[in-house]
Structures are given as C-alpha cells and as structure tokens.
Design a protein around this motif. Structure first.
Motif, PDB file in Angstrom:
ATOM      1  N   GLU A  28      47.396  -1.085  48.742  1.00  0.00           N
ATOM      2  CA  GLU A  28      48.570  -0.888  47.901  1.00  0.00           C
ATOM      3  C   GLU A  28      48.744  -2.040  46.912  1.00  0.00           C
ATOM      4  N   THR A  29      48.485  -3.252  47.362  1.00  0.00           N
ATOM      5  CA  THR A  29      48.602  -4.408  46.467  1.00  0.00           C
ATOM      6  C   THR A  29      47.605  -4.313  45.333  1.00  0.00           C
ATOM      7  N   LEU A  30      46.348  -3.967  45.642  1.00  0.00           N
ATOM      8  CA  LEU A  30      45.310  -3.867  44.605  1.00  0.00           C
ATOM      9  C   LEU A  30      45.612  -2.739  43.615  1.00  0.00           C
ATOM     10  N   THR A  35      43.240 -11.705  41.845  1.00  0.00           N
ATOM     11  CA  THR A  35      41.858 -11.561  42.286  1.00  0.00           C
ATOM     12  C   THR A  35      41.802 -10.857  43.638  1.00  0.00           C
ATOM     13  N   VAL A  36      40.647 -10.271  43.914  1.00  0.00           N
ATOM     14  CA  VAL A  36      40.438  -9.636  45.217  1.00  0.00           C
ATOM     15  C   VAL A  36      40.571 -10.662  46.338  1.00  0.00           C
ATOM     16  N   ALA A  37      40.024 -11.854  46.121  1.00  0.00           N
ATOM     17  CA  ALA A  37      40.094 -12.891  47.151  1.00  0.00           C
ATOM     18  C   ALA A  37      41.534 -13.245  47.494  1.00  0.00           C
ATOM     19  N   ALA A  38      42.373 -13.361  46.469  1.00  0.00           N
ATOM     20  CA  ALA A  38      43.772 -13.709  46.711  1.00  0.00           C
ATOM     21  C   ALA A  38      44.465 -12.623  47.524  1.00  0.00           C
ATOM     22  N   VAL A  39      44.179 -11.365  47.218  1.00  0.00           N
ATOM     23  CA  VAL A  39      44.792 -10.257  47.962  1.00  0.00           C
ATOM     24  C   VAL A  39      44.287 -10.248  49.400  1.00  0.00           C
ATOM     25  N   ALA A  40      42.992 -10.455  49.586  1.00  0.00           N
ATOM     26  CA  ALA A  40      42.428 -10.470  50.939  1.00  0.00           C
ATOM     27  C   ALA A  40      43.057 -11.564  51.781  1.00  0.00           C
ATOM     28  N   GLY A  68      33.389 -10.759  52.628  1.00  0.00           N
ATOM     29  CA  GLY A  68      32.365  -9.745  52.818  1.00  0.00           C
ATOM     30  C   GLY A  68      32.784  -8.690  53.824  1.00  0.00           C
ATOM     31  N   ARG A  69      33.342  -9.128  54.941  1.00  0.00           N
ATOM     32  CA  ARG A  69      33.792  -8.173  55.957  1.00  0.00           C
ATOM     33  C   ARG A  69      34.996  -7.382  55.471  1.00  0.00           C
ATOM     34  N   PHE A  70      35.867  -8.039  54.711  1.00  0.00           N
ATOM     35  CA  PHE A  70      36.993  -7.314  54.120  1.00  0.00           C
ATOM     36  C   PHE A  70      36.502  -6.203  53.210  1.00  0.00           C
ATOM     37  N   ALA A  71      35.545  -6.528  52.334  1.00  0.00           N
ATOM     38  CA  ALA A  71      35.036  -5.532  51.380  1.00  0.00           C
ATOM     39  C   ALA A  71      34.369  -4.370  52.106  1.00  0.00           C
ATOM     40  N   SER A 124      37.293  -4.382  44.384  1.00  0.00           N
ATOM     41  CA  SER A 124      37.259  -4.665  42.940  1.00  0.00           C
ATOM     42  C   SER A 124      37.372  -3.393  42.128  1.00  0.00           C
ATOM     43  N   GLU A 125      36.803  -2.292  42.630  1.00  0.00           N
ATOM     44  CA  GLU A 125      36.930  -1.012  41.915  1.00  0.00           C
ATOM     45  C   GLU A 125      38.389  -0.547  41.892  1.00  0.00           C
ATOM     46  N   THR A 126      39.070  -0.711  43.003  1.00  0.00           N
ATOM     47  CA  THR A 126      40.491  -0.344  43.048  1.00  0.00           C
ATOM     48  C   THR A 126      41.293  -1.196  42.075  1.00  0.00           C
ATOM     49  N   LEU A 127      40.995  -2.488  42.021  1.00  0.00           N
ATOM     50  CA  LEU A 127      41.720  -3.380  41.130  1.00  0.00           C
ATOM     51  C   LEU A 127      41.462  -3.037  39.659  1.00  0.00           C
ATOM     52  N   ARG A 128      40.226  -2.711  39.324  1.00  0.00           N
ATOM     53  CA  ARG A 128      39.894  -2.398  37.935  1.00  0.00           C
ATOM     54  C   ARG A 128      40.551  -1.110  37.473  1.00  0.00           C
ATOM     55  N   ARG A 129      40.797  -0.193  38.369  1.00  0.00           N
ATOM     56  CA  ARG A 129      41.427   1.065  37.965  1.00  0.00           C
ATOM     57  C   ARG A 129      42.834   0.845  37.429  1.00  0.00           C
ATOM     58  N   ARG A 130      43.414  -0.301  37.795  1.00  0.00           N
ATOM     59  CA  ARG A 130      44.762  -0.634  37.306  1.00  0.00           C
ATOM     60  C   ARG A 130      44.728  -1.047  35.840  1.00  0.00           C
ATOM     61  N   ALA A 131      43.532  -1.547  35.403  1.00  0.00           N
ATOM     62  CA  ALA A 131      43.427  -2.076  34.028  1.00  0.00           C
ATOM     63  C   ALA A 131      43.519  -0.981  32.994  1.00  0.00           C
TER      64      ALA A 131
END
Length: 331
Positions: free
Chosen positions: A284-286, A295-300, A309-312, A324-331
């Motif tokens: 939901e955050t992404l 960044t993905v790292a900050a959300v993780a 790596g395990r999160f992804a 990262s794909e989920t985050l880019r869809r917001r752009a």
C-alpha cells in the motif's frame, strides 16, 4: 592485550574480534573478556599460538578458536552455559570428574557452576559457545509457559551427526561462517535477536534434559480470544521488531501454545502472519508513494524488512510484481 592483535569487524565492533595468531598470554586476555575467567596453560618451555574469531550477539557469544601447540584451558567455575564443538582434531574435556574425548561429531557442554577443563590436541580447532544463564532459562520458560528451576541439566556430551542436534550445529556454523563478512545480517540488531533466540530454543529442543519431554509434547491450542489479541497487536504495529516470544507474552501463553493456536485458528505461524501484514502495508505504501522522493529500501525498512533481497522475493511471490515496479506505476 596489544591493540594491534585485535581487528574488529562489522558494525557491532565492540562485540567482535579477529586475530590470526597470538601467544597464550594475549589469548587468555581475550578469552577472559568474551567467555569466562580462565587460565591458559602450556607445558614448560613449550610454545603455543592461538587464533580466534569471536562475536557477541547479546547474551550469545560464538567464537572459532584454533590451537597450534599444547594448551590447557581451565576455569574453576563458569557463570554461564558453555558448549564446545570441535571442528578439527580432538579435545579432551572433563566435567565433574567425567572425561570425554570429543571430535567433530560430538559437542561438550558445561553448566553454570561447573569447573571447565579443556585440553585441545594440536593442531585443532573448535567453536565455543557461551550462553548467559538468564537467557537460556528465560527462553525455556517462554517455550513452556511457566517458570523453570535452573541450571538446566545439559548432558556432558551429545552427538552432532543426526537429528535436531545436527541441525543446531549447522546453525552455529552458519554464525561462524558469517563472522568474516562486514555486511552480514548478523550485525543487524533485529536479525541478531532472532538468530540468538533460534540458537537458544534449538539447543533446548536438541539435547536431553529434565524439561525436554514436556517441551516436545504437543501443546494445547491457545483460546481464540488470546489469538485475537495477538492479531490485533500485529495489525496495530506491524513495524515493531516482534519475536515469537514477544507475541506469546502478549497472548499470556507459552510459545508452543501460541503457535498451535495460530495453526488451528489462523492457518499459519505467528511470524508468517506478521510477514503477510508487513507485505500488505509495504504494498500500500509503494502504491501511493512518490518515486521521486521514496525508495524501495526506505519502505522495506519502515515495515520491518532488514534484507532487501528477501523482501523483494516475498513481495513478488505475493503480488506478482517487484516492489520497484509497483513504485514506478505511481509515476
């Protein structure tokens, strides 16, 4: 001990050392610092060298010691649980008058109050594990759901070639293997806490002692109201660094009863449910984040994932796309 003999490793530098080869006097200083007050003796006119890699993870100390030359380690009485796992060569151990010669297939254990006598053959190597008394006895009490009377009667020696003890020894060796990597996850407090708990509970499940039968007997499932309390706690604060013992305390039951209650009423383990909630919150955050500032790292990290790596991997398995794909869809 000369500072040049110690090379600290990783973010937890006050609790980790590495030295390749030092004389007995300097080695004794390091062993006194990390383990117990010991005397380290050699035959008259003999030369001996010691090497070690040692790390402390809270109440757990794991070190790999190597010996070149005849050495004897003696402590009048240890104030913690101590286990020796030879990795090369053999070691003669003595506990309360009983002598055991151990090799890589056998571990030797000492309890609080026991005098320690170890005489490694040369050349030889061993993994030495110190567990603070309060930590192991508290872990056992949490698993059982009631107080215990210590010290726990660990056997003088136990076999490492099969069963749970073999699995436990692999976990100890994993910690040793990670020592040399400065970016290892074992230096992350959240991961270290879980690893420490796994080592303690794994030992208690692997060796005979007076509580072992009770420990391995299937526990009654926790009542739904207590399980609901844990579910509410997880959903309210999924970013907290919960351990299964923390959640059991929230439910006011033993770890085993909590796990059985989750299996029966939720269909998964408490930690699996916690990860599912964290993944959903991260998703939901992404979805609503601005990729220019987030960044993905900050959300993780915000939602309790220390290993990207395990999160992804878990994220993709759950949502069919990378973070990262989920985050880019917001752009």
């Amino acid at each position: 001990m000369p500072e040049a003999a110690i090379v600290t490793t990783g973010p937890a530098s006050p609790g980790a050392v590495h030295f390749d080869s030092i004389r007995v006097r300097e080695a004794r200083d390091v062993l006194n610092r990390f383990y117990h007050p010991v005397s380290l003796g050699t035959p008259e006119c003999a030369e001996a060298m010691v090497g070690a890699e040692v790390i402390q993870l809270g109440p757990l100390t794991v070190g790999h010691l190597t010996f070149a030359g005849r050495v004897t380690l003696v402590a009048p009485a240890v104030d913690a649980y101590h286990l020796t796992l030879p990795t090369a060569g053999r070691v003669l151990a003595r506990r309360n008058g009983r002598e055991v010669t151990a090799g890589p297939a056998t571990a030797v254990a000492f309890r609080p109050g026991d005098p320690v006598y170890l005489r490694p053959q040369t050349p030889s190597a061993e993994i030495d594990v110190r567990i603070e008394r309060w930590a192991l006895e508290s872990e056992l009490a949490a698993l059982l759901g009631h107080p215990v009377e210590g010290p726990i009667d660990l056997p003088v020696a136990f076999d490492l070639t099969g069963g749970p003890a073999h699995s436990w020894s692999r976990l100890i060796r994993l910690l040793h293997d990670e020592l040399e990597h400065e970016t290892s996850l074992i230096y992350q407090p959240q991961i270290a806490e879980h690893l420490c708990s796994s080592v303690l509970s794994g030992l208690l499940l692997s060796v005979p002692h007076r509580y072992h039968d009770e420990l391995v007997t299937p526990a009654a499932a926790g009542p739904p109201r207590a399980i609901r309390r844990v579910l509410d706690t997880i959903n309210a604060e999924p970013d907290r660094p919960f351990t299964v013992a923390d959640l059991a305390r929230e439910a006011r039951m033993s770890v085993r009863s909590l796990q059985e209650g989750f299996r029966r009423h939720v269909g998964c383990t408490p930690m699996a449910y916690l990860q599912e909630v964290r993944l959903t919150r991260a998703h939901e955050t992404l979805r609503h984040a601005d990729p220019a500032t987030v960044t993905v790292a900050a959300v993780a990290h915000r939602w309790g994932f220390a290993h990207l790596g395990r999160f992804a991997s878990a994220y993709r398995a759950r949502f069919g796309a990378s973070p990262s794909e989920t985050l880019r869809r917001r752009a």
